[in-house]
Write an enzyme that holds these catalytic residues in place. Structure first.
Site, mmCIF file in Angstrom:
data_model
loop_
_atom_site.group_PDB
_atom_site.id
_atom_site.type_symbol
_atom_site.label_atom_id
_atom_site.label_comp_id
_atom_site.label_asym_id
_atom_site.label_seq_id
_atom_site.Cartn_x
_atom_site.Cartn_y
_atom_site.Cartn_z
ATOM 1 N N ASP A 91 37.348 -38.714 -19.676
ATOM 2 C CA ASP A 91 37.157 -38.365 -18.259
ATOM 3 C C ASP A 91 35.906 -39.037 -17.708
ATOM 4 O OD1 ASP A 91 37.535 -37.110 -15.808
ATOM 5 O OD2 ASP A 91 36.679 -35.206 -16.455
ATOM 6 N N GLU A 122 32.801 -38.373 -8.373
ATOM 7 C CA GLU A 122 34.013 -37.545 -8.396
ATOM 8 C C GLU A 122 33.721 -36.130 -8.880
ATOM 9 O OE1 GLU A 122 37.671 -35.722 -10.127
ATOM 10 O OE2 GLU A 122 35.816 -36.284 -11.149
ATOM 11 N N GLU A 123 32.777 -35.997 -9.808
ATOM 12 C CA GLU A 123 32.523 -34.695 -10.412
ATOM 13 C C GLU A 123 31.729 -33.742 -9.514
ATOM 14 O OE1 GLU A 123 34.051 -33.863 -12.932
ATOM 15 O OE2 GLU A 123 34.360 -35.558 -14.281
#
Length: 335
Positions: A91, A122-123
């Protein structure tokens, strides 16, 4: 690039700490790698010195995309028992390596209408995806990479993040009747949440939530004047409906929306296994990059853990699958 080459690529990238907010060094490394391969590479500014990386030859029909930021804590790569370990192994740095390998193979076959988009953030809110969506490349399809066990996503949940805030009145803890405990009010509201009925969907299942952070109070011997919690809902329908239900917690707490991302229904390709996934991706914020697909090696169940890894044979299978999916989409008739 073969599987071993993809593993080497992934390990170099994994060994660069790109915890969200610290992506610059990894971005520069990606730019150098893609320029060496002959791509036209563009840095898309996001915030400060952070940037997305977009690489292409011609105007792409298909764009392979994922993120290169990671959750903390960083830990470097290693290999054992046929698995690649490290923060971002599944990930999503292993995914990114598989996408580069697939694009290399397509280019070697003469197909130059495939692009690569790698985003930051994104996180923690998808700010890289939002920046990319402001400058789409004219692509018809976007294959987003997340750990799906090499299955195509049929749909993904959305999110609704809320902040619950309670206000009290400070007092000496030896005279609690002189104050009002904000922490008590917040606890009461969080307990009430367990009694509420949240929306369900036949395909996506029931709405669920997690209480991610709690803050409050100023000292052990003071009745707390303030307290708050952030709650992340994984939604299966309308965010407004979840918000309306959450507002029943008032007046114990105020309810403030922090972030929402809608659910997504995804394009699939015949002949590949598919599934519904309970997580959320950058896809809703990249809607100007084409019809979305979701695919990637690795399991989200080990992402964000101290044992994050991807099987090396699964990584190799993903290279083949990305190549096959992209080729089929390019060959498909378009209006």
């Amino acid at each position: 690039m073969d599987t071993l080459g993809a593993v080497a690529f992934a390990r170099e990238l994994i060994d660069i700490d790109s915890t969200t907010g610290l992506e610059q060094a990894a971005g520069e490394w990606l730019v150098r790698q893609l320029e060496r391969r002959g791509y036209r590479v563009e840095r898309q500014p996001v915030a400060g010195r952070r940037f997305n990386v977009f690489a292409r030859d011609e105007t792409p029909v298909v764009v392979l995309s994922t993120h290169f930021d990671c959750v903390p804590p960083f830990f470097p790569s290693s290999e054992r028992e046929g698995k690649l370990y490290g923060r971002g192994a599944c990930d999503a740095k292993g995914i990114l390596a598989a996408q580069v390998a697939a694009a290399d193979r397509l280019r070697a076959s003469g197909e130059r209408r495939v692009g690569l988009l790698f985003v930051v953030g994104e996180e923690r809110g998808s700010e890289g995806a939002a920046a990319a969506n402001a400058q789409p490349a004219g692509s018809t399809f976007l294959i987003n990479g997340e750990p799906t066990d090499n299955r195509l996503g049929v749909a993904t949940r959305g999110i609704l993040r809320l902040r619950l805030t309670a206000r009290g009145r400070a007092a000496h803890s030896a005279a609690p009747e002189q104050g009002e405990s904000a922490i008590d009010a917040l606890i009461d509201a969080l307990m009430q949440m367990r009694t509420l009925r949240w929306p369900e969907d036949p395909e996506l299942g029931r709405t669920f939530y997690s209480i991610g952070t709690i803050e409050g109070g100023i000292a052990p011997n003071v009745i707390s004047p303030s307290a708050s919690a952030e709650v992340m809902f994984r939604i299966v329908g309308s965010a407004d409906e979840v918000l309306r239900i959450a507002e029943r917690l008032q007046p114990r707490v105020t309810v403030e929306e922090v972030l929402r991302v809608p659910i997504v229904r995804l394009h699939t390709v015949p002949g590949l296994p598919s599934a519904v996934f309970p997580f959320t991706t950058d896809v809703p914020l990249l809607d100007r990059w084409g019809t979305p697909l979701l695919f990637g090696p690795g399991s989200f169940l080990v992402a964000h853990t101290a044992e994050e890894h991807v099987r090396i044979d699964e990584l190799g299978a993903a290279i083949d699958a990305y190549q096959r999916i992209a080729a089929s989409l390019i060959a498909a008739p378009r209006a």
